[in-house]
Design a protein around this motif. Structure first.
Motif, PDB file in Angstrom:
ATOM      1  N   ARG A   1       0.827  -1.215   0.000  1.00 25.88           N
ATOM      2  CA  ARG A   1       0.000   0.000   0.000  1.00 25.88           C
ATOM      3  C   ARG A   1       0.857   1.258   0.000  1.00 25.88           C
ATOM      4  N   GLY A   2       1.984   1.236   0.692  1.00 27.12           N
ATOM      5  CA  GLY A   2       2.820   2.411   0.822  1.00 27.12           C
ATOM      6  C   GLY A   2       3.992   2.490  -0.142  1.00 27.12           C
ATOM      7  N   CYS A   3       4.117   1.524  -1.037  1.00 25.38           N
ATOM      8  CA  CYS A   3       5.275   1.522  -1.927  1.00 25.38           C
ATOM      9  C   CYS A   3       5.143   2.600  -3.006  1.00 25.38           C
ATOM     10  N   SER A   4       6.220   2.834  -3.715  1.00 33.99           N
ATOM     11  CA  SER A   4       6.275   3.900  -4.719  1.00 33.99           C
ATOM     12  C   SER A   4       5.551   3.563  -6.024  1.00 33.99           C
ATOM     13  N   TRP A   5       5.160   2.324  -6.229  1.00 29.49           N
ATOM     14  CA  TRP A   5       4.504   1.886  -7.465  1.00 29.49           C
ATOM     15  C   TRP A   5       2.994   1.908  -7.248  1.00 29.49           C
ATOM     16  N   ARG A   6       2.272   2.566  -8.141  1.00 31.14           N
ATOM     17  CA  ARG A   6       0.822   2.727  -7.938  1.00 31.14           C
ATOM     18  C   ARG A   6       0.070   1.398  -7.902  1.00 31.14           C
ATOM     19  N   ALA A   7       0.575   0.367  -8.559  1.00 31.84           N
ATOM     20  CA  ALA A   7      -0.091  -0.938  -8.535  1.00 31.84           C
ATOM     21  C   ALA A   7      -0.014  -1.590  -7.159  1.00 31.84           C
ATOM     22  N   GLY A   8       0.895  -1.134  -6.312  1.00 29.00           N
ATOM     23  CA  GLY A   8       0.982  -1.676  -4.964  1.00 29.00           C
ATOM     24  C   GLY A   8      -0.309  -1.497  -4.189  1.00 29.00           C
TER      25      GLY A   8
ATOM     26  N   PRO B   1       9.982  -5.891   4.895  1.00 31.70           N
ATOM     27  CA  PRO B   1       9.686  -6.282   3.512  1.00 31.70           C
ATOM     28  C   PRO B   1      10.582  -5.522   2.535  1.00 31.70           C
ATOM     29  N   ALA B   2      11.008  -6.222   1.483  1.00 29.55           N
ATOM     30  CA  ALA B   2      11.895  -5.632   0.488  1.00 29.55           C
ATOM     31  C   ALA B   2      11.307  -5.698  -0.921  1.00 29.55           C
ATOM     32  N   GLY B   3      10.322  -6.560  -1.129  1.00 31.36           N
ATOM     33  CA  GLY B   3       9.714  -6.711  -2.441  1.00 31.36           C
ATOM     34  C   GLY B   3       8.696  -7.823  -2.424  1.00 31.36           C
ATOM     35  N   TYR B   4       8.012  -7.987  -3.547  1.00 32.69           N
ATOM     36  CA  TYR B   4       6.968  -9.004  -3.622  1.00 32.69           C
ATOM     37  C   TYR B   4       6.626  -9.329  -5.072  1.00 32.69           C
ATOM     38  N   CYS B   5       5.921 -10.426  -5.236  1.00 30.23           N
ATOM     39  CA  CYS B   5       5.243 -10.772  -6.479  1.00 30.23           C
ATOM     40  C   CYS B   5       4.116 -11.731  -6.104  1.00 30.23           C
ATOM     41  N   THR B   6       3.293 -12.071  -7.063  1.00 26.80           N
ATOM     42  CA  THR B   6       2.165 -12.954  -6.788  1.00 26.80           C
ATOM     43  C   THR B   6       2.131 -14.114  -7.786  1.00 26.80           C
ATOM     44  N   LEU B   7       1.416 -15.148  -7.428  1.00 29.67           N
ATOM     45  CA  LEU B   7       1.057 -16.217  -8.356  1.00 29.67           C
ATOM     46  C   LEU B   7      -0.443 -16.408  -8.213  1.00 29.67           C
TER      47      LEU B   7
ATOM     48  N   PHE C   1       7.549  -6.325  -7.748  1.00 33.56           N
ATOM     49  CA  PHE C   1       8.053  -5.046  -7.254  1.00 33.56           C
ATOM     50  C   PHE C   1       9.185  -5.283  -6.260  1.00 33.56           C
ATOM     51  N   VAL C   2      10.243  -4.475  -6.389  1.00 33.97           N
ATOM     52  CA  VAL C   2      11.344  -4.469  -5.426  1.00 33.97           C
ATOM     53  C   VAL C   2      11.536  -3.026  -4.971  1.00 33.97           C
ATOM     54  N   GLY C   3      11.574  -2.825  -3.669  1.00 31.03           N
ATOM     55  CA  GLY C   3      11.764  -1.485  -3.113  1.00 31.03           C
ATOM     56  C   GLY C   3      13.105  -0.896  -3.529  1.00 31.03           C
ATOM     57  N   GLU C   4      13.122   0.408  -3.672  1.00 32.35           N
ATOM     58  CA  GLU C   4      14.302   1.115  -4.161  1.00 32.35           C
ATOM     59  C   GLU C   4      15.589   0.773  -3.402  1.00 32.35           C
ATOM     60  N   PRO C   5      15.582   0.692  -2.065  1.00 31.97           N
ATOM     61  CA  PRO C   5      16.841   0.387  -1.361  1.00 31.97           C
ATOM     62  C   PRO C   5      17.394  -1.013  -1.640  1.00 31.97           C
ATOM     63  N   PHE C   6      16.559  -1.878  -2.218  1.00 35.35           N
ATOM     64  CA  PHE C   6      16.947  -3.275  -2.414  1.00 35.35           C
ATOM     65  C   PHE C   6      17.213  -3.628  -3.880  1.00 35.35           C
ATOM     66  N   ARG C   7      17.122  -2.660  -4.752  1.00 33.12           N
ATOM     67  CA  ARG C   7      17.321  -2.924  -6.178  1.00 33.12           C
ATOM     68  C   ARG C   7      18.799  -3.161  -6.477  1.00 33.12           C
ATOM     69  N   GLY C   8      19.035  -3.879  -7.581  1.00 33.24           N
ATOM     70  CA  GLY C   8      20.399  -4.189  -7.991  1.00 33.24           C
ATOM     71  C   GLY C   8      20.961  -5.437  -7.349  1.00 33.24           C
ATOM     72  N   ARG C   9      20.111  -6.188  -6.658  1.00 39.13           N
ATOM     73  CA  ARG C   9      20.547  -7.412  -5.970  1.00 39.13           C
ATOM     74  C   ARG C   9      19.916  -8.664  -6.581  1.00 39.13           C
ATOM     75  N   ARG C  10      19.310  -8.510  -7.755  1.00 38.24           N
ATOM     76  CA  ARG C  10      18.622  -9.616  -8.435  1.00 38.24           C
ATOM     77  C   ARG C  10      17.460 -10.181  -7.611  1.00 38.24           C
TER      78      ARG C  10
END
Length: 148
Positions: free
Chosen positions: A21-28, A55-61, A80-89
């Motif tokens: 709900r609070g992430c930077s991506w509107r689809a959150g 939490p650092a990121g998420y996806c769904t199935l 979605f991966v939060g900005e501080p956690f990007r670049g870590r695959r």
């Protein structure tokens, strides 16, 4: 970094919904709403990555994604991966966790809908279809598939 497959019965479900709900991506916000409304049933899951308890990121199935009139299933969505956690695959690890779970369920492939080009192909997804976006029929979304 740990990845967990969550249902609404899990202790981290609400924390993950609040993060979405609070992430930077509107689809959150849409994901958080679905999580709060019991939209995940049966084998459907939210995969969330945690660094400690954060939490650092998420996806769904899920059985369905944003374009409802398609014959494909299941879908990996809301990657979605939060900005501080990007670049870590981390998105790659989240997608792999969802694919492993789909394989355990007996699925032979998974699908993903996106307007990004060149992103999911590097994870082995191939384009199988294209449809107008439900939120803007002038734009198109690509349906990707990955064999398991």
């Amino acid at each position: 970094m740990q990845i967990q497959a969550l249902t609404e019965k899990d202790a981290l479900w609400r924390e993950t919904a609040a993060y979405a709900r609070g992430c930077s991506w509107r689809a959150g916000k849409e994901l958080a709403q679905q999580m709060g409304q019991g939209a995940f049933t049966g084998w459907e899951r939210v995969f969330a990555a945690f660094e400690g308890e954060k939490p650092a990121g998420y996806c769904t199935l899920k059985k369905r994604d944003c374009i409802l009139d398609l014959p494909y299933t299941p879908y990996i969505g809301f990657v979605f991966v939060g900005e501080p956690f990007r670049g870590r695959r981390l998105s790659q690890r989240l997608i792999a966790a969802a694919m492993d779970y789909a394989r355990e369920l007996g699925f032979g492939e998974v699908y993903l809908i996106s307007d990004h080009q060149g992103l999911y192909e590097k994870y082995g997804f191939v384009r199988v279809d294209e449809k107008p976006a439900p939120w803007n029929p002038q734009t198109f979304e690509t349906i990707f598939m990955h064999r398991l």
